[in-house]
Design a protein around this motif. Structure first.
Motif, PDB file in Angstrom:
ATOM      1  N   SER B 374      22.935  13.743  29.236  1.00  0.00           N
ATOM      2  CA  SER B 374      23.620  12.844  30.167  1.00  0.00           C
ATOM      3  C   SER B 374      23.100  11.411  30.014  1.00  0.00           C
ATOM      4  O   SER B 374      23.764  10.448  30.395  1.00  0.00           O
ATOM      5  CB  SER B 374      23.431  13.320  31.610  1.00  0.00           C
ATOM      6  OG  SER B 374      22.144  12.942  32.066  1.00  0.00           O
ATOM      7  N   MET B 375      21.888  11.281  29.442  1.00  0.00           N
ATOM      8  CA  MET B 375      21.369   9.939  29.190  1.00  0.00           C
ATOM      9  C   MET B 375      21.842   9.418  27.825  1.00  0.00           C
ATOM     10  O   MET B 375      21.410   8.374  27.358  1.00  0.00           O
ATOM     11  CB  MET B 375      19.841   9.946  29.274  1.00  0.00           C
ATOM     12  CG  MET B 375      19.331  10.346  30.660  1.00  0.00           C
ATOM     13  SD  MET B 375      17.578  10.059  30.952  1.00  0.00           S
ATOM     14  CE  MET B 375      16.821  11.324  29.981  1.00  0.00           C
ATOM     15  N   GLY B 376      22.690  10.196  27.195  1.00  0.00           N
ATOM     16  CA  GLY B 376      23.315   9.734  25.956  1.00  0.00           C
ATOM     17  C   GLY B 376      22.453   9.893  24.719  1.00  0.00           C
ATOM     18  O   GLY B 376      22.742   9.305  23.673  1.00  0.00           O
ATOM     19  N   LYS B 379      24.025  11.270  21.362  1.00  0.00           N
ATOM     20  CA  LYS B 379      25.144  10.557  20.731  1.00  0.00           C
ATOM     21  C   LYS B 379      24.669   9.347  19.936  1.00  0.00           C
ATOM     22  O   LYS B 379      23.646   8.742  20.275  1.00  0.00           O
ATOM     23  CB  LYS B 379      26.129  10.094  21.810  1.00  0.00           C
ATOM     24  CG  LYS B 379      26.898  11.252  22.436  1.00  0.00           C
ATOM     25  CD  LYS B 379      28.096  10.773  23.212  1.00  0.00           C
ATOM     26  CE  LYS B 379      27.804  10.303  24.596  1.00  0.00           C
ATOM     27  NZ  LYS B 379      27.535  11.220  25.641  1.00  0.00           N
ATOM     28  N   LYS B 438      24.623  -1.382  24.685  1.00  0.00           N
ATOM     29  CA  LYS B 438      24.805  -1.128  23.258  1.00  0.00           C
ATOM     30  C   LYS B 438      24.147  -2.262  22.478  1.00  0.00           C
ATOM     31  O   LYS B 438      24.391  -3.434  22.781  1.00  0.00           O
ATOM     32  CB  LYS B 438      26.299  -1.076  22.967  1.00  0.00           C
ATOM     33  CG  LYS B 438      26.626  -0.765  21.530  1.00  0.00           C
ATOM     34  CD  LYS B 438      28.116  -0.515  21.394  1.00  0.00           C
ATOM     35  CE  LYS B 438      28.523  -0.526  19.940  1.00  0.00           C
ATOM     36  NZ  LYS B 438      29.914  -0.152  19.771  1.00  0.00           N
ATOM     37  N   ILE B 460      26.766   1.007  27.819  1.00  0.00           N
ATOM     38  CA  ILE B 460      27.018   2.381  27.385  1.00  0.00           C
ATOM     39  C   ILE B 460      26.996   3.285  28.608  1.00  0.00           C
ATOM     40  O   ILE B 460      27.819   4.168  28.770  1.00  0.00           O
ATOM     41  CB  ILE B 460      25.937   2.854  26.390  1.00  0.00           C
ATOM     42  CG1 ILE B 460      25.999   2.015  25.109  1.00  0.00           C
ATOM     43  CG2 ILE B 460      26.111   4.325  26.068  1.00  0.00           C
ATOM     44  CD1 ILE B 460      24.979   2.398  24.084  1.00  0.00           C
ATOM     45  N   ASN B 461      25.991   3.046  29.458  1.00  0.00           N
ATOM     46  CA  ASN B 461      25.810   3.885  30.635  1.00  0.00           C
ATOM     47  C   ASN B 461      25.228   3.003  31.738  1.00  0.00           C
ATOM     48  O   ASN B 461      24.133   2.487  31.595  1.00  0.00           O
ATOM     49  CB  ASN B 461      24.849   5.022  30.266  1.00  0.00           C
ATOM     50  CG  ASN B 461      24.732   6.055  31.372  1.00  0.00           C
ATOM     51  OD1 ASN B 461      25.026   5.772  32.543  1.00  0.00           O
ATOM     52  ND2 ASN B 461      24.304   7.249  31.012  1.00  0.00           N
ATOM     53  N   SER B 463      23.915   3.660  34.453  1.00  0.00           N
ATOM     54  CA  SER B 463      22.699   4.159  35.089  1.00  0.00           C
ATOM     55  C   SER B 463      22.242   5.445  34.421  1.00  0.00           C
ATOM     56  O   SER B 463      22.754   6.520  34.708  1.00  0.00           O
ATOM     57  CB  SER B 463      22.975   4.397  36.578  1.00  0.00           C
ATOM     58  OG  SER B 463      21.922   5.116  37.144  1.00  0.00           O
ATOM     59  N   ILE B 464      21.292   5.317  33.499  1.00  0.00           N
ATOM     60  CA  ILE B 464      20.786   6.548  32.875  1.00  0.00           C
ATOM     61  C   ILE B 464      19.809   7.224  33.814  1.00  0.00           C
ATOM     62  O   ILE B 464      19.533   8.403  33.709  1.00  0.00           O
ATOM     63  CB  ILE B 464      20.119   6.297  31.513  1.00  0.00           C
ATOM     64  CG1 ILE B 464      19.022   5.247  31.626  1.00  0.00           C
ATOM     65  CG2 ILE B 464      21.132   5.911  30.466  1.00  0.00           C
ATOM     66  CD1 ILE B 464      18.107   5.215  30.423  1.00  0.00           C
TER      67      ILE B 464
END
Lengths: 68, 650
Positions: B374-376, B379, B438, B460-461, B463-464
């Motif tokens: 979920s924190m990417g 990817k 990013k 990108i997110n 809130s990680i």
């Protein structure tokens, strides 16, 4: 008709020549710029002044701003 | 007789008519084919600039120099051979005899196209053009100059893999590394024009219509985020460390925390003779086991899931844990005893981190992995630059690859893989209070001085992790450097602050032992993070050192120190009266009635005295130390211009 056709030809040769010199001037510019950038880079400046015994400062400069 | 002439005449007329009318079109077509052609007007490829507007890559003419060995006469050739060989030998630092032999052989073997030099810049080409024999020109001297447009990099080898290029090989395959490659076809390339032209003398073509059928469109210029100054520091700091530790390769990336702009990126690989150059874009392309820098991700996940808190106590036991017959060890023999979660991170305890993760997630590893996902972290960053390494974090549902060792090993950064830039993006997000950006390389695209496209930060997110979690791990990273027990305390500086995490991990342990990857990732300054930075150095010489804090962290410190020492500290003062010094000097000189007599300066301070005397046209010399002034010329005595006055201080 013949005259104008020749004058066009002349003009084209002229343009070609100028283009050529534009190219070489540009080339000279980039070439000289390359040399300049290399001289200007901090790493090369510091290498040179290190020999004179001057080192880069590790402390930041202090700017004094006076508010009126 | 007359019939014969008549037949001849008729056949001539017949042929004429035949050529003109019957085959006319064919011949007219043939002539057009030879003399009329669609000339392609090549578009100029755009340039690549740094964020400060400095040229990083541009297209310029380059020159190949060749020599027609048969063109010069015997006399010219023999007369100039020695001088020319000497000039060439001086230019290339090769013996003159080598060139003499080369030129002689070329003449003997009737070589009309001997290569002298390739890809010369303008200044060098001028130099060679003026060598003896060559300066006679192409007909008498045999000099052949061929010009072609090439990509040139004014910054030299600095950031070359990231600036990149586009190259076509003999098979027509195109390689496109770096920024130049990534944005080449979209922005830099432009479109070639076309124009119907007719052949005229001297190899030129003249347009038939007075407009171009297709106007050429020059490529656009790209302004990157690269900051030449930071890049310079990063490059040389990395190079120095690689040389010191005889490492195989390394990379460093500096990113601006609030925008994600990549300010510097340097990748250096070792050659067989021990020098370094921009070999591959390791920072973007090389996915590897991160080791201890990954403890941050594990810690963030655990804090986010609220399975632990920073003050919880973990027993590192004797510094060894065993899973399925394999050991996890702390770098400190005997372990650290019972320590808090925060301290476990700061001393980078493997056993504590493994315990922390396995104790809380062994029943449900999916929860942990899903949190990382979920924190990417699974990817890619979807970078425009080609060849980004793909991260690997095995999911428990992948039964074929998941085993009992995965979870504990993952806790200290093994069995997974990330690229340096992916790791940095995560650290940057933590420094940015959880907002993941990013990494960006482009600022804007311009058509000459007109802005065509501006690139803004890409989130990108948003809130990680929560802000509280970010704050907690920020504090830990600060302590890594600041606290005596921290693994990177060796780079601590009292004058500026840094935060980060060291990493030392074994690599290629399946081949041989003793190969390491040393890394350091973090940000600075602590209070208001401006830049994040990662340093990764592969396979340093173990005998010289291999710990992340020794090999990688100093590069980080050097960059931080440089940026710190370049940013002026502003000191704001309120309500200070400024007396203008100049007017004071004027008062002194104005107070003197007779300017041809020596004044008494013993009551003035030294700087005022010097100013006053020099204004009177005297030459002042100073000797001694002290605050009391004794003047060598008595006051009241006559003075001349340029007279010497010695001020003795006691």
């Amino acid at each position: 008709m013949i005259y104008s056709s020749h004058s066009v030809d002349r003009k084209i040769h002229n343009i070609a020549q100028i283009n050529e010199s534009v190219k070489s001037l540009r080339s000279e510019f980039v070439d000289t710029r390359t040399i300049l950038i290399k001289y200007k880079m901090e790493s090369s400046v510091s290498r040179k002044i290190n020999q004179m015994g001057i080192a880069t400062s590790t402390d930041p400069p202090v700017k004094i701003i006076i508010i009126k | 007789m007359s019939i014969l002439i008549l037949i001849l005449a008729v056949s001539v007329v017949f042929k004429l008519v035949n050529i003109q009318f019957v085959k006319g079109d064919y011949y007219i077509g043939l002539s057009e084919q030879n003399n009329i052609k669609n000339i392609i007007i090549p578009a100029n490829r755009g340039s690549v600039y740094s964020s400060g507007g400095k040229l990083l890559a541009t297209s310029v003419p380059k020159y190949d120099i060749r020599f027609d060995a048969l063109a010069p006469s015997d006399k010219n050739f023999n007369e100039n051979l020695t001088d020319l060989s000497n000039s060439l030998s001086e230019y290339y630092n090769k013996p003159a005899s080598f060139y003499m032999q080369l030129l002689r052989n070329a003449r003997e073997s009737k070589n009309r196209y001997l290569l002298i030099a390739r890809n010369l810049g303008y200044n060098d080409h001028l130099l060679i053009k003026n060598f003896p024999l060559f300066k006679l020109g192409s007909y008498r001297g045999g000099l052949i100059i061929e010009q072609k447009t090439k990509r040139d990099y004014p910054m030299g080898g600095v950031a070359q893999r990231t600036i990149g290029y586009e190259r076509k090989d003999d098979q027509g395959n195109i390689t496109r590394p770096g920024i130049d490659g990534a944005f080449g076809s979209k922005y830099l390339k432009g479109t070639d024009g076309k124009r119907l032209s007719q052949k005229i003398g001297k190899g030129q073509w003249k347009p038939i219509e007075d407009f171009n059928q297709i106007e050429p469109q020059d490529g656009l210029d790209i302004y990157t985020t690269i900051d030449v100054k930071i890049q310079d520091v990063a490059h040389f700091a990395l190079l120095e460390q690689l040389e010191k530790f005889k490492a195989d390769h390394g990379s460093v990336v500096v990113m601006e925390v609030s925008t994600g702009e990549v300010k510097a990126i340097s990748n250096l690989g070792r050659t067989s003779i021990g020098t370094y150059y921009e070999k591959l874009n390791y920072a973007i392309g090389e996915s590897h086991e991160p080791g201890s820098t990954f403890k941050l991700m594990g810690m963030v996940a655990a804090l986010e899931d609220k399975v632990v808190d920073t003050s919880d106590v973990i027993d590192t036991e004797a510094g060894v844990l065993t899973f399925y017959g394999r050991n996890v060890r702390d770098s400190k023999r005997g372990g650290y005893g019972k320590i808090s979660v925060a301290k476990a991170f700061e001393v980078s305890s493997n056993t504590a981190m493994v315990k922390l993760i396995t104790d809380n997630y062994k029943e449900n590893p999916t929860k942990f992995i899903d949190r990382l996902y979920s924190m990417g972290l699974n990817k890619t960053l979807n970078l425009p630059i080609l060849g980004e390494g793909i991260p690997k974090i095995t999911h428990p549902s992948d039964k074929k690859n998941w085993d009992g060792l995965d979870l504990p090993w993952m806790a200290f950064g093994y069995g997974i893989s990330l690229t340096p830039l992916q790791t940095l993006a995560f650290y940057n997000a933590i420094a940015n209070d959880g907002v993941m950006l990013k990494p960006r390389f482009l600022r804007e695209v311009k058509d000459f001085d007109k802005t065509v496209e501006v690139f803004n930060k890409e989130i990108i997110n948003p809130s990680i992790c929560s802000k509280e979690t970010a704050k907690k791990v920020q504090k830990m990273m600060q302590n890594v450097v600041e606290k005596k027990h921290g693994t990177a305390h060796n780079i601590y500086s009292p004058s500026f602050s840094m935060a980060g995490k060291t990493g030392t991990c074994q690599t290629e342990y399946w081949k041989e032992s003793g190969l390491y990857i040393s890394s350091f990732a973090g940000y600075f300054p602590v209070e208001n993070p401006k830049y994040s930075c990662i340093v990764v150095i592969h396979k340093p010489d173990k005998k010289i050192g291999y710990y992340g804090n020794i090999v990688a962290a100093p590069v980080f410190k050097k960059i931080a120190q440089k940026i710190y020492s370049e940013t002026a500290i502003e000191d704001r003062l309120k309500g200070i009266e400024i007396t203008e010094l100049e007017s004071e000097n004027k008062t002194h000189i104005n107070s003197i009635e007779n300017r041809s007599l020596m004044p008494n300066v013993t009551k003035l301070n030294l700087s005022d005295a010097i100013a006053l005397l020099e204004n009177l046209g005297l030459v002042v010399e100073i000797s001694g130390n002290g605050i009391k002034i004794n003047q060598s010329v008595k006051s009241g005595s006559k003075i001349k211009k340029n007279q010497k006055v010695i001020l003795k201080l006691t």
